[in-house]
Design a protein around this motif. Structure first.
Motif, PDB file in Angstrom:
ATOM      1  N   GLU A   6      -0.007   3.603   9.407  1.00 21.08           N
ATOM      2  CA  GLU A   6       1.358   2.848   9.339  1.00 21.08           C
ATOM      3  C   GLU A   6       2.490   3.227   8.351  1.00 21.08           C
ATOM      4  O   GLU A   6       3.306   2.960   8.247  1.00 21.08           O
ATOM      5  CB  GLU A   6       1.552   1.195   9.544  1.00 21.08           C
ATOM      6  CG  GLU A   6       0.840   0.908  10.942  1.00 21.08           C
ATOM      7  CD  GLU A   6       0.970  -0.587  11.513  1.00 21.08           C
ATOM      8  OE1 GLU A   6       2.145  -0.844  11.180  1.00 21.08           O
ATOM      9  OE2 GLU A   6      -0.052  -1.134  12.110  1.00 21.08           O
ATOM     10  N   LEU A   7       1.895   4.091   7.548  1.00 24.72           N
ATOM     11  CA  LEU A   7       2.792   4.709   6.345  1.00 24.72           C
ATOM     12  C   LEU A   7       3.436   5.776   7.104  1.00 24.72           C
ATOM     13  O   LEU A   7       2.807   6.901   7.638  1.00 24.72           O
ATOM     14  CB  LEU A   7       2.136   5.012   5.069  1.00 24.72           C
ATOM     15  CG  LEU A   7       1.654   4.107   4.367  1.00 24.72           C
ATOM     16  CD1 LEU A   7       1.063   4.487   3.007  1.00 24.72           C
ATOM     17  CD2 LEU A   7       2.633   2.973   3.821  1.00 24.72           C
TER      18      LEU A   7
ATOM     19  N   LYS B  27       6.229  15.493   9.853  1.00 16.79           N
ATOM     20  CA  LYS B  27       6.055  14.179   9.827  1.00 16.79           C
ATOM     21  C   LYS B  27       4.838  13.668  10.371  1.00 16.79           C
ATOM     22  O   LYS B  27       4.336  14.341  11.310  1.00 16.79           O
ATOM     23  CB  LYS B  27       7.245  13.594  10.521  1.00 16.79           C
ATOM     24  CG  LYS B  27       8.735  13.937   9.539  1.00 16.79           C
ATOM     25  CD  LYS B  27      10.078  13.199  10.585  1.00 16.79           C
ATOM     26  CE  LYS B  27      11.290  13.476   9.632  1.00 16.79           C
ATOM     27  NZ  LYS B  27      12.362  12.778  10.415  1.00 16.79           N
ATOM     28  N   ASP B  28       4.189  12.662   9.792  1.00 17.63           N
ATOM     29  CA  ASP B  28       2.868  12.264  10.258  1.00 17.63           C
ATOM     30  C   ASP B  28       2.774  11.029  10.169  1.00 17.63           C
ATOM     31  O   ASP B  28       3.210  10.141   8.836  1.00 17.63           O
ATOM     32  CB  ASP B  28       1.894  12.879   9.447  1.00 17.63           C
ATOM     33  CG  ASP B  28       0.326  12.880   9.784  1.00 17.63           C
ATOM     34  OD1 ASP B  28       0.278  12.587  11.007  1.00 17.63           O
ATOM     35  OD2 ASP B  28      -0.575  13.142   9.249  1.00 17.63           O
ATOM     36  N   ILE B  29       2.275  10.208  10.910  1.00 18.10           N
ATOM     37  CA  ILE B  29       2.162   8.603  10.984  1.00 18.10           C
ATOM     38  C   ILE B  29       0.804   8.403  12.012  1.00 18.10           C
ATOM     39  O   ILE B  29       0.637   8.874  12.723  1.00 18.10           O
ATOM     40  CB  ILE B  29       3.148   7.833  11.393  1.00 18.10           C
ATOM     41  CG1 ILE B  29       2.753   6.294  11.202  1.00 18.10           C
ATOM     42  CG2 ILE B  29       3.626   8.198  12.661  1.00 18.10           C
ATOM     43  CD1 ILE B  29       4.165   5.394  11.346  1.00 18.10           C
TER      44      ILE B  29
ATOM     45  N   LEU C 191       0.898  -1.228   0.138  1.00 18.86           N
ATOM     46  CA  LEU C 191      -0.028  -0.017   0.071  1.00 18.86           C
ATOM     47  C   LEU C 191       0.929   1.047   0.174  1.00 18.86           C
ATOM     48  O   LEU C 191       2.178   1.218   0.563  1.00 18.86           O
ATOM     49  CB  LEU C 191      -0.741  -0.024   1.168  1.00 18.86           C
ATOM     50  CG  LEU C 191      -2.228  -1.010   1.168  1.00 18.86           C
ATOM     51  CD1 LEU C 191      -2.807  -1.232   2.393  1.00 18.86           C
ATOM     52  CD2 LEU C 191      -3.128  -0.648   0.188  1.00 18.86           C
ATOM     53  N   TYR C 192       0.411   2.351  -0.473  1.00 23.26           N
ATOM     54  CA  TYR C 192       1.146   3.739  -0.644  1.00 23.26           C
ATOM     55  C   TYR C 192      -0.099   4.779  -0.740  1.00 23.26           C
ATOM     56  O   TYR C 192      -1.226   4.323  -0.526  1.00 23.26           O
ATOM     57  CB  TYR C 192       1.875   3.720  -1.902  1.00 23.26           C
ATOM     58  CG  TYR C 192       0.934   3.464  -3.206  1.00 23.26           C
ATOM     59  CD1 TYR C 192       0.035   4.432  -3.935  1.00 23.26           C
ATOM     60  CD2 TYR C 192       0.735   1.885  -3.764  1.00 23.26           C
ATOM     61  CE1 TYR C 192      -0.515   4.009  -5.021  1.00 23.26           C
ATOM     62  CE2 TYR C 192      -0.199   1.848  -4.707  1.00 23.26           C
ATOM     63  CZ  TYR C 192      -0.712   2.594  -5.280  1.00 23.26           C
ATOM     64  OH  TYR C 192      -1.486   2.378  -6.609  1.00 23.26           O
ATOM     65  N   PRO C 193       0.330   5.972  -0.360  1.00 25.38           N
ATOM     66  CA  PRO C 193      -0.552   7.272  -0.762  1.00 25.38           C
ATOM     67  C   PRO C 193      -1.508   6.888  -2.049  1.00 25.38           C
ATOM     68  O   PRO C 193      -0.927   6.886  -3.147  1.00 25.38           O
ATOM     69  CB  PRO C 193       0.099   8.356  -0.630  1.00 25.38           C
ATOM     70  CG  PRO C 193       1.430   7.956  -0.121  1.00 25.38           C
ATOM     71  CD  PRO C 193       1.735   6.723  -0.205  1.00 25.38           C
TER      72      PRO C 193
ATOM     73  N   SER D  83      -5.532   4.207  12.437  1.00 19.12           N
ATOM     74  CA  SER D  83      -6.479   4.539  11.568  1.00 19.12           C
ATOM     75  C   SER D  83      -5.775   5.044  10.145  1.00 19.12           C
ATOM     76  O   SER D  83      -4.846   5.690  10.148  1.00 19.12           O
ATOM     77  CB  SER D  83      -7.239   5.818  12.167  1.00 19.12           C
ATOM     78  OG  SER D  83      -8.138   6.268  11.218  1.00 19.12           O
ATOM     79  N   PHE D  84      -6.612   5.124   9.073  1.00 17.39           N
ATOM     80  CA  PHE D  84      -6.327   5.563   7.875  1.00 17.39           C
ATOM     81  C   PHE D  84      -6.389   7.205   8.221  1.00 17.39           C
ATOM     82  O   PHE D  84      -6.913   7.620   9.029  1.00 17.39           O
ATOM     83  CB  PHE D  84      -7.094   5.390   6.823  1.00 17.39           C
ATOM     84  CG  PHE D  84      -8.833   5.701   6.942  1.00 17.39           C
ATOM     85  CD1 PHE D  84      -9.031   6.983   6.425  1.00 17.39           C
ATOM     86  CD2 PHE D  84      -9.548   4.957   7.685  1.00 17.39           C
ATOM     87  CE1 PHE D  84     -10.578   7.304   6.856  1.00 17.39           C
ATOM     88  CE2 PHE D  84     -10.887   5.124   8.030  1.00 17.39           C
ATOM     89  CZ  PHE D  84     -11.401   6.404   7.698  1.00 17.39           C
ATOM     90  N   MET D  85      -5.527   7.988   7.364  1.00 25.15           N
ATOM     91  CA  MET D  85      -5.987   9.452   7.129  1.00 25.15           C
ATOM     92  C   MET D  85      -6.260   9.953   5.776  1.00 25.15           C
ATOM     93  O   MET D  85      -5.856   9.357   4.770  1.00 25.15           O
ATOM     94  CB  MET D  85      -4.462  10.125   7.572  1.00 25.15           C
ATOM     95  CG  MET D  85      -3.963   9.594   8.815  1.00 25.15           C
ATOM     96  SD  MET D  85      -2.319  10.275   9.258  1.00 25.15           S
ATOM     97  CE  MET D  85      -1.118   9.761   8.232  1.00 25.15           C
TER      98      MET D  85
END
Length: 325
Positions: A309-310, A270-272, A4-6, A276-278
């Protein structure tokens, strides 16, 4: 199973009698025809508009397919445990240039029993508003069910509603049971809502569509209206700005169905989220999402889905709405 990726989905445009050209003029979104468009569905797994991936190795897959294949890897463990194979949210833009019908949405309890889908709790963030923009948000103080039925059946809509003026930067949380509509002027809205398309129209200003009045849902509306419900409203001026590395954050809402933060990124952030999805709604600016060394250019008017988790680094000068559960 592919990594998975953005994800960026194809936009689903809806022509509306109250729509316009604001998606193009204000958000830089290319529209398919010269018609007036009222809605752009950005992230959806609803039967009335299914999101299809438009980038990367999963291009062409729809959101339902992804959820069935990736399950908690796509949405997060707690989210999947609660909602299983039903994606919980629907993200839209609205371009309102005429009166939006007076309407109300049901709760989960009512909608699941009657309509076999989620209820509709939603929120509106005002991206643009004309100087005369006014909305109906709730009924006037003291209104009872009996008074409401009598006045509406007589088509007496005077002194019935709570009318508010709105401006750019206002946020309104519209809970089930809150009567609402647009009344004057024009507004461009980022809408976050439950995954539902159930709306009960109470009054449509006797507007004709192809020579016919639109269907109303008065009997159902009467059952779900919260006669003393009031809107929850905040504005850019009265929300607290929290300093974060690379910019500022406003915690717009923490709710049962969704949470929203607004970020003003000046450099890098930086975000993770491991749970949950974002969903990033890019409201202003341009820059990049750096996902573990892979660069994804982003700009105003785009919506990006970030699986849990990305590791994401947002780079550039950007205003972003972040939705998560």
């Amino acid at each position: 199973m592919k990594k998975l990726y953005p994800l960026k989905f194809k936009k689903i445009f809806k022509k509306k009698v109250w729509g316009g050209r604001g998606f193009k003029e204000n958000l830089g979104i290319n529209l398919p025809t010269k018609d007036s468009y009222g809605e752009s569905w950005e992230v959806s797994s609803h039967k009335n508009g299914m999101s299809i991936v438009d980038n990367g190795s999963l291009k062409g897959k729809d959101l339902d397919e992804l959820l069935l294949e990736y399950k908690e890897k796509l949405v997060g463990g707690e989210v999947y445990d609660k909602y299983k194979d039903k994606f919980p949210l629907l993200i839209k833009y609205l371009d309102v240039n005429d009166r939006l019908s007076v309407q109300v949405h049901p709760s989960d309890e009512y909608a699941l029993g009657v309509e076999k889908e989620f209820g509709k709790s939603e929120s509106w963030y005002i991206l643009e508003a004309s100087s005369d923009a006014k909305l109906i948000m709730g009924l006037r103080k003291g209104m009872t069910k009996e008074m409401f039925i009598k006045k509406t059946k007589n088509k007496d809509f005077n002194d019935l509603f709570n009318v508010i003026s709105v401006k750019k930067g206002d946020f309104i949380n519209i809970t089930p049971g809150l009567v609402h509509a647009s009344l004057e002027g024009s507004v461009l809205i980022c809408e976050i809502q439950q995954n539902s398309d159930t709306t009960y129209r109470i009054y449509d200003f006797d507007r004709l569509i192809d020579g016919k009045l639109r269907d109303l849902h008065f009997d159902k509306a009467i059952e779900v209206i919260g006669y003393q419900n009031v809107p929850q409203i905040s504005s850019d001026e009265n929300r607290k700005n929290i300093e974060v590395s690379g910019g500022t954050k406003q915690e717009i809402i923490r709710g049962e169905y969704f949470n929203i933060d607004k970020f003003l990124i000046q450099e890098k952030f930086k975000d993770i989220d491991k749970d949950s999805f974002m969903i990033y709604s890019i409201l202003e600016g341009e820059g990049n999402l750096n996902c573990e060394g892979v660069i994804y250019p982003v700009k105003k008017g785009e919506t990006w889905y970030i699986p849990p988790e990305l590791n994401i680094c947002i780079e550039g000068k950007l205003e972003i709405f972040k939705t998560f559960i």
